[in-house]
Structures are given as C-alpha cells and as structure tokens.
Motif scaffolding. Structure first.
Motif, PDB file in Angstrom:
ATOM      1  N   THR A 195       0.742  -0.995   0.074  1.00 22.21           N
ATOM      2  CA  THR A 195       0.051   0.294   0.082  1.00 22.21           C
ATOM      3  C   THR A 195       1.025   1.116   0.062  1.00 22.21           C
ATOM      4  N   LEU A 196       0.869   1.940  -0.979  1.00 25.94           N
ATOM      5  CA  LEU A 196       1.694   3.702  -1.349  1.00 25.94           C
ATOM      6  C   LEU A 196       0.699   4.544  -0.303  1.00 25.94           C
ATOM      7  N   GLU A 197      -0.001   4.367  -0.436  1.00 27.43           N
ATOM      8  CA  GLU A 197      -0.970   5.425  -0.023  1.00 27.43           C
ATOM      9  C   GLU A 197      -2.509   5.053   0.424  1.00 27.43           C
ATOM     10  N   GLU A 198      -3.115   5.776   0.736  1.00 28.33           N
ATOM     11  CA  GLU A 198      -4.355   5.562   1.739  1.00 28.33           C
ATOM     12  C   GLU A 198      -5.406   6.914   2.220  1.00 28.33           C
ATOM     13  N   CYS A 199      -6.422   6.871   2.064  1.00 27.85           N
ATOM     14  CA  CYS A 199      -7.387   7.747   2.478  1.00 27.85           C
ATOM     15  C   CYS A 199      -8.774   7.251   3.502  1.00 27.85           C
ATOM     16  N   PRO A 200      -8.297   7.431   4.768  1.00 29.59           N
ATOM     17  CA  PRO A 200      -9.140   6.433   5.643  1.00 29.59           C
ATOM     18  C   PRO A 200     -10.462   7.635   5.416  1.00 29.59           C
ATOM     19  N   THR A 201     -10.748   8.234   4.917  1.00 30.04           N
ATOM     20  CA  THR A 201     -12.597   9.128   4.840  1.00 30.04           C
ATOM     21  C   THR A 201     -13.159   8.329   3.584  1.00 30.04           C
ATOM     22  N   THR A 202     -12.199   8.050   2.495  1.00 28.47           N
ATOM     23  CA  THR A 202     -13.338   7.837   1.222  1.00 28.47           C
ATOM     24  C   THR A 202     -12.795   6.457   1.240  1.00 28.47           C
ATOM     25  N   GLY A 203     -11.574   5.488   2.108  1.00 28.11           N
ATOM     26  CA  GLY A 203     -11.128   4.719   1.426  1.00 28.11           C
ATOM     27  C   GLY A 203     -10.601   4.382   0.358  1.00 28.11           C
ATOM     28  N   THR A 204     -10.067   5.383  -0.278  1.00 27.07           N
ATOM     29  CA  THR A 204      -9.321   5.969  -1.304  1.00 27.07           C
ATOM     30  C   THR A 204      -8.010   4.504  -1.241  1.00 27.07           C
ATOM     31  N   MET A 205      -7.389   3.517  -2.300  1.00 28.84           N
ATOM     32  CA  MET A 205      -5.813   3.453  -2.421  1.00 28.84           C
ATOM     33  C   MET A 205      -5.423   3.468  -3.459  1.00 28.84           C
ATOM     34  N   MET A 206      -4.165   3.385  -2.978  1.00 27.73           N
ATOM     35  CA  MET A 206      -2.550   3.639  -4.514  1.00 27.73           C
ATOM     36  C   MET A 206      -2.082   2.181  -3.381  1.00 27.73           C
ATOM     37  N   VAL A 207      -2.228   1.547  -4.297  1.00 29.89           N
ATOM     38  CA  VAL A 207      -1.374  -0.070  -4.713  1.00 29.89           C
ATOM     39  C   VAL A 207       0.088  -0.516  -5.154  1.00 29.89           C
ATOM     40  N   GLN A 208       0.860  -0.955  -4.957  1.00 33.46           N
ATOM     41  CA  GLN A 208       1.773  -1.137  -5.939  1.00 33.46           C
ATOM     42  C   GLN A 208       1.745  -3.112  -5.829  1.00 33.46           C
ATOM     43  N   TRP A 209       1.841  -3.329  -6.937  1.00 28.11           N
ATOM     44  CA  TRP A 209       1.732  -5.514  -7.331  1.00 28.11           C
ATOM     45  C   TRP A 209       2.473  -5.086  -7.836  1.00 28.11           C
ATOM     46  N   VAL A 210       2.900  -6.561  -8.088  1.00 27.67           N
ATOM     47  CA  VAL A 210       4.010  -7.417  -9.108  1.00 27.67           C
ATOM     48  C   VAL A 210       3.543  -8.288  -9.183  1.00 27.67           C
ATOM     49  N   ARG A 211       3.386  -8.649 -10.507  1.00 25.40           N
ATOM     50  CA  ARG A 211       3.208 -10.083 -11.205  1.00 25.40           C
ATOM     51  C   ARG A 211       3.380 -10.575 -11.571  1.00 25.40           C
ATOM     52  N   LYS A 212       4.182 -13.088 -11.738  1.00 23.70           N
ATOM     53  CA  LYS A 212       4.974 -13.030 -11.725  1.00 23.70           C
ATOM     54  C   LYS A 212       4.739 -13.954 -13.142  1.00 23.70           C
ATOM     55  N   PHE A 213       5.377 -13.338 -14.184  1.00 24.88           N
ATOM     56  CA  PHE A 213       5.017 -13.962 -15.689  1.00 24.88           C
ATOM     57  C   PHE A 213       5.586 -15.510 -16.083  1.00 24.88           C
ATOM     58  N   PRO A 214       6.203 -15.610 -16.589  1.00 26.35           N
ATOM     59  CA  PRO A 214       6.251 -17.117 -17.413  1.00 26.35           C
ATOM     60  C   PRO A 214       8.124 -16.787 -17.561  1.00 26.35           C
ATOM     61  N   PHE A 215       8.970 -17.848 -17.307  1.00 25.57           N
ATOM     62  CA  PHE A 215      10.916 -17.420 -18.061  1.00 25.57           C
ATOM     63  C   PHE A 215      10.336 -15.940 -18.726  1.00 25.57           C
ATOM     64  N   PHE A 216       9.905 -16.219 -19.941  1.00 22.64           N
ATOM     65  CA  PHE A 216      10.491 -15.800 -21.697  1.00 22.64           C
ATOM     66  C   PHE A 216      10.021 -14.544 -21.342  1.00 22.64           C
ATOM     67  N   CYS A 217       9.581 -13.684 -20.560  1.00 16.96           N
ATOM     68  CA  CYS A 217       8.503 -12.841 -20.071  1.00 16.96           C
ATOM     69  C   CYS A 217       9.327 -11.798 -18.747  1.00 16.96           C
ATOM     70  N   SER A 218       9.378 -10.881 -18.870  1.00 20.97           N
ATOM     71  CA  SER A 218      10.018 -10.062 -17.503  1.00 20.97           C
ATOM     72  C   SER A 218       8.793 -10.193 -16.667  1.00 20.97           C
ATOM     73  N   ASP A 219       8.966  -9.677 -15.037  1.00 22.33           N
ATOM     74  CA  ASP A 219       7.269  -9.306 -14.580  1.00 22.33           C
ATOM     75  C   ASP A 219       6.908  -8.151 -14.623  1.00 22.33           C
ATOM     76  N   ARG A 220       5.691  -8.313 -14.528  1.00 23.27           N
ATOM     77  CA  ARG A 220       5.350  -7.152 -14.724  1.00 23.27           C
ATOM     78  C   ARG A 220       4.040  -6.215 -13.439  1.00 23.27           C
ATOM     79  N   GLU A 221       4.827  -4.706 -12.854  1.00 22.05           N
ATOM     80  CA  GLU A 221       4.662  -3.785 -12.122  1.00 22.05           C
ATOM     81  C   GLU A 221       3.183  -2.984 -12.573  1.00 22.05           C
ATOM     82  N   TYR A 222       2.536  -3.265 -10.810  1.00 20.52           N
ATOM     83  CA  TYR A 222       0.645  -2.663 -11.743  1.00 20.52           C
ATOM     84  C   TYR A 222       0.835  -1.188 -10.473  1.00 20.52           C
ATOM     85  N   ILE A 223       0.599   0.065 -10.706  1.00 17.77           N
ATOM     86  CA  ILE A 223       0.272   1.009  -9.576  1.00 17.77           C
ATOM     87  C   ILE A 223      -1.046   0.919  -9.550  1.00 17.77           C
TER      88      ILE A 223
END
Length: 423
Positions: free
Chosen positions: A207-235
C-alpha cells in the motif's frame, strides 16, 4: 535465376486462367509473409522506437477513464488486435511527472451525492458512472461474445470477450458463489495480504497511500510471468461505492511519480479491473438471497501481442478461476473463527454511499446498450489464426534466447493450430 525461371514457366501455361491461377498461388505466400513480418515487427519493435513514439505524442491529451475503462476473478489477464497495435503506456509516461496521489478532502460517509460525484483523486465519480453502465450493459461498446460457461458444486462461472476498435481486448465475467455474503467477497478480493497466500502470480503487494475517509487506496503489485517474459508492475488506484448490499469496486492503473520506473519489472500503464458484488438468489431455487454474484470487467495492455495474449487467456482462464473458490472458503472459515482483519480488509469496509436519487440519475442516463452474442463461427477467425501462427514462427526465428524459448513459442503456435476450431 530460380525466381525468373519459375515466372517464365508460369507464363508458358496454355491458357490465361492457368497463368493467373499459378501467379496467385505464387504471390499469395509472399504477401502473407510480408504482412506477418510487418505485424510482428511492429508489435516487437525496439525500445528506442517506443520512446520516439512517446516523445512525439507529448502534446496529445491523455484518454479519459471513461473512454478506455474496462482481474476479473482470474487475476491479471493479458491482452494484439490482429491488425491494430496501441502503445497506451506512452500516455502514462507523459503524465508520470505530475503529482502522484491527490486524495479528496475529508468527507462524511453519508447519502449525499457530494461524495459520489467528486472529481478529485485517482478514482472519482466518473469511474463509478462508467462501471455502472458496464454492469447495466449500456456503455455503448461492442457486443460481448461468450467464451466460457463452467461450474462446480459451490461456484458458477461465465466469461465473455469483446474487441473494441482501439485498445486491447476487454473481458467480462459473472461468478456466482453459493453461501457467501457480498461483504465477505468484497473483503476477500480487497485483502492483498491474503491474496499473497493463494494467488501464485502475485509476488509483491504494498500500500503506497490511502485515504481513511473515502477508503481510496493506491497500491503497488508485482506479478510473476513465465520465464520468457519479465515480471509486470502495476500501480493501482481503487475505491468502493455501496448501494444497499451492492458494492461497486473500481480498480485501475494510475500514474505515480513517487515510484520510479525500472526495466524489470515492466510497468503496465493501461489496466482496468472492476467488480460489482451483490447478493442474489441461490441456484438451488429456494428463493433466498444466499448466493453472491460478482460481475467483473477487465482489460490491460501488458506489452505483448494481443492475439497471443488472447490465446493464453483462453487456455489458462478456468485453471486460474477455479482456484478462487477454495481460497474463498478458507477465508470464510477464518472470518467465522474470529481471525483478525488485515489492514486492506478494514479499508474495504470504508465505502462511499450511493443515494437513491443519484442511482436514478445514472439509470436515466444509461441509454446506450451493449449486446451479448454467441461465440462466432471458428471459420470466421481463420485469418487471425494464420497470422498468429506465422508470427510465432517468425518470432522464434528472430529471438536468440536458446532452444527452450523457441520450443515454447513453437508449441503455442502448434497448439493454436491444432485446437483452433474449438477456440
């Protein structure tokens, strides 16, 4: 010389019809090879070409969320329109220098429309309106084509796909969980700490940032992909609206200047994955609202050819989806035993109320409908299949990454050709 002798031999045919037919048979493979080469070359063009394209589009205004919006229960689906390629990540590159998260000012959790229509923050009222239109099938997009209809004793699953004129393929799914409440399912999908235990593709969640009033969140995910592709990052920016016992959960990719880009994992800029979770009648037919329905809308551009990605989705969709129900049942037992809530699950319970008047306003404005079609005749898709198979062969020949990678690519092409009539 061999080419010239072949042409002369064709011209010596006794009739004009024979000459034309031989010429067509001679030229057609060459044109197919040229088209496939152009498509593959454009999809896998070098990084300097992408950077150049991004620098030329700096003056262009980024697309609005409602124009491009659309994990389903199957997390992170990749999406190559057979003849069109997009580089939406260029848009996000031009906006990464802006402020990262501008959360809305403190607001009360009430029935007033002020908390629903705010336009500030990474996820706003426009995103709620767009999701509502998707749920009601009145977003004005192309018709949905059914892909799958599977079920188990405690779960039913249906999936559809559509191909817009621009952008990656879009997916829609309906999952029915028996003997589960919308509140439990809402917390389950929001709980990143628990997702790390059952989703084997997710290797990092923060969790990068959040608002305790509205529940809005900004999160960072990193997902694993097959060996011939690099992993992917999501904001990801995400937020939940509540209407009775229905929950509209919006998650989408947002720009973030506080997290620098890296070569690996590669960041996915165009990402949309949103749910409508609500109580419905059980398929047992007892008239009780003891089941939970999840309508999911998803699309993303992970930087790989969309037709190849669609093949991967088709082959791996059910294997990914059927892991969700066992994980949900374990989560359900933990909650029943009084296990403490994770921080993300507590944030999922901070919802923005949707008033009746506002919902009526949305209903009156949803006048553009979308249709649902049956699966197309496989014969209608022979040309894209040919292009994918040819593209995979050319790609394997152009990559110098060892025999194993080439074997994987050839295997995908061979399986596509063998199972093509059933896709």
């Amino acid at each position: 010389m061999a080419l010239l002798s072949t042409l002369l031999e064709i011209l010596r045919r006794p009739t004009m019809v024979d000459v034309l037919s031989e010429l067509m048979m001679f030229i057609a493979p060459l044109w197919v090879a040229v088209i496939v080469g152009v498509l593959v070359g454009w999809a896998w063009k070098p990084r300097w070409a992408k950077i150049l394209g991004c620098s030329e589009s700096k003056d262009a205004s980024p697309a609005s969320p409602t124009a491009t919006s659309l994990s389903t229960c199957f997390p992170s689906i990749p999406s190559l329109n057979a003849l069109k390629f997009q580089l939406p990540s260029c848009v996000s590159w031009t906006t990464d220098d802006k402020e990262g998260l501008s959360l809305p000012p403190a607001a009360t959790k009430s029935d007033s429309s002020s908390s629903q229509l705010d336009s500030s923050g990474p996820v706003s009222g426009e995103d709620l309106e767009h999701l509502y239109r998707l749920v009601e099938e009145r977003d004005g997009g192309p018709a949905w084509i059914q892909m799958m209809d599977r079920s188990t004793a405690t779960m039913g699953y249906q999936a559809w796909r559509r191909d817009p004129e621009t952008g990656p393929p879009q997916y829609r799914s309906r999952t029915l969980f028996e003997d589960a409440t919308p509140e439990l399912v809402r917390d389950f999908f929001w709980d990143d700490e628990y997702r790390l235990k059952w989703d084997d593709m997710l290797i990092h969640a923060e969790t990068l940032e959040e608002c305790p009033t509205t529940g809005t969140m900004m999160v960072q995910w990193v997902r694993k992909f097959p060996f011939f592709c690099s992993d992917r990052e999501y904001i990801i920016g995400r937020r939940i609206w509540e209407s009775g016992r229905s929950y509209y959960c919006v998650t989408k990719g947002v720009p973030c200047s506080s997290v620098p880009r890296r070569n690996k994992p590669r960041r996915v800029d165009l990402f949309y994955s949103s749910w409508c979770i609500r109580a419905v009648e059980s398929k047992r037919g007892d008239g009780q609202l003891t089941a939970c329905e999840v309508l999911l809308f998803h699309h993303e551009d992970m930087g790989i050819p969309w037709e190849i990605a669609k093949l991967g989705v088709r082959q791996g969709m059910w294997g990914a989806v059927k892991k969700i129900d066992p994980a949900l049942r374990v989560y359900q037992k933990q909650r029943a035993s009084g296990a403490p809530l994770s921080h993300c699950a507590r944030m999922a319970q901070i919802n923005n109320k949707v008033s009746v008047d506002y919902q009526r306003c949305l209903e009156s404005s949803t006048d553009n409908s979308s249709e649902v079609e049956k699966p197309k005749n496989p014969k209608e898709r022979n040309v894209p299949k040919l292009l994918v198979v040819g593209g995979a062969i050319l790609l394997a020949c152009s990559l110098d990454r060892g025999l194993l990678t080439k074997a994987v690519i050839f295997g995908v092409a061979r399986r596509f050709a063998r199972n093509g009539r059933r896709l």
